[in-house]
Design a protein around this motif. Structure first.
Motif: not given
Length: 244
Positions: A84-102
């Motif tokens: 249910d999430q989208w992962k955003v990988d920044f060249y292996g340095n770190y990662e952000e998680s995005l989800t939709l809530d309405d």
């Protein structure tokens, strides 16, 4: 019985379609909470810091890309679905998680940052505008929109209008402005809010103080030595504007 079953299947199908539509993360998302906090007529940088660090996301699912803007830098990452999430990988340095809530895009909290929510802009920036432009445009409209009267200073009595695209009308010898959101300009002005005023592409930084319906614009006095990074402090007040 068959009729009831058919209705049940149709309802499930429609529900699945609605769910799929709600999962569309494509497009531009802006930090509306930061804008709403600033629009109360308070210190701009404090409002942004309290609701930051990111101001805008641009998500492109077909290209598997996602970009954030925080007012002075851009982060380009690779996008991939993860349940249910989208992962955003920044060249292996770190990662952000995005989800939709309405109708909100939620950026998950990490060790270095709080949870943030983003909404689609009501009036997005034109196609081809640089990342961060939709947030900046919405912020300018909310924070400085409307008519401002020059209560004190050159042009006293005139009406000033700050346009959301950075144009300014009514302030003597000035045709464009830019609010300092973060980055080098913020480092130079420290605890003080600052903006850039220019005419014909020539300009200078100024310190400003926003208190409700009043806006003071003061000269920016550099207290740094010649070989040091500028250290701007408020000097003589040039204008006092009052919102009509």
């Amino acid at each position: 019985m068959r009729y009831a079953l058919a209705l049940s299947l149709l309802a499930a199908l429609l529900s699945g379609c609605a769910s799929h539509a709600n999962r569309d993360v494509n497009g531009v998302w802006i930090n509306q909470n930061a804008i709403d906090a600033a629009a109360k007529g308070v210190n701009l940088r404090q409002a942004l810091l309290a609701n930051g660090p990111n101001f805008e996301w641009r998500v492109n699912v077909p290209a598997a890309q996602a970009t954030f803007s925080n007012g002075f830098e851009l982060g380009d990452g690779t996008l991939k679905a993860d349940g249910d999430q989208w992962k955003v990988d920044f060249y292996g340095n770190y990662e952000e998680s995005l989800t939709l809530d309405d109708d909100e895009l939620i950026q998950a909290a990490t060790e270095s940052g709080q949870e943030q929510s983003f909404q689609r802009p009501k009036n997005p920036a034109p196609a081809g505008a640089p990342p961060g432009a939709s947030f900046e445009q919405a912020l300018y409209a909310a924070y400085l929109g409307g008519d401002w009267k020059i209560a004190e200073g050159p042009g006293e009595g005139a009406v000033v209008r700050f346009q959301s695209d950075g144009r300014i009308e009514g302030l003597p010898n000035t045709d464009r402005y830019a609010l300092c959101l973060a980055g080098d300009c913020a480092a130079m002005s420290g605890e003080f809010d600052s903006l850039w005023l220019e005419q014909n592409k020539q300009g200078n930084p100024w310190i400003f103080v926003r208190q409700g319906d009043q806006l003071e614009i003061l000269q920016a006095v550099n207290q740094a030595k010649a070989d040091e990074m500028p250290d701007l402090h408020p000097g003589t007040r040039r204008w006092l504007l009052e919102k009509e």
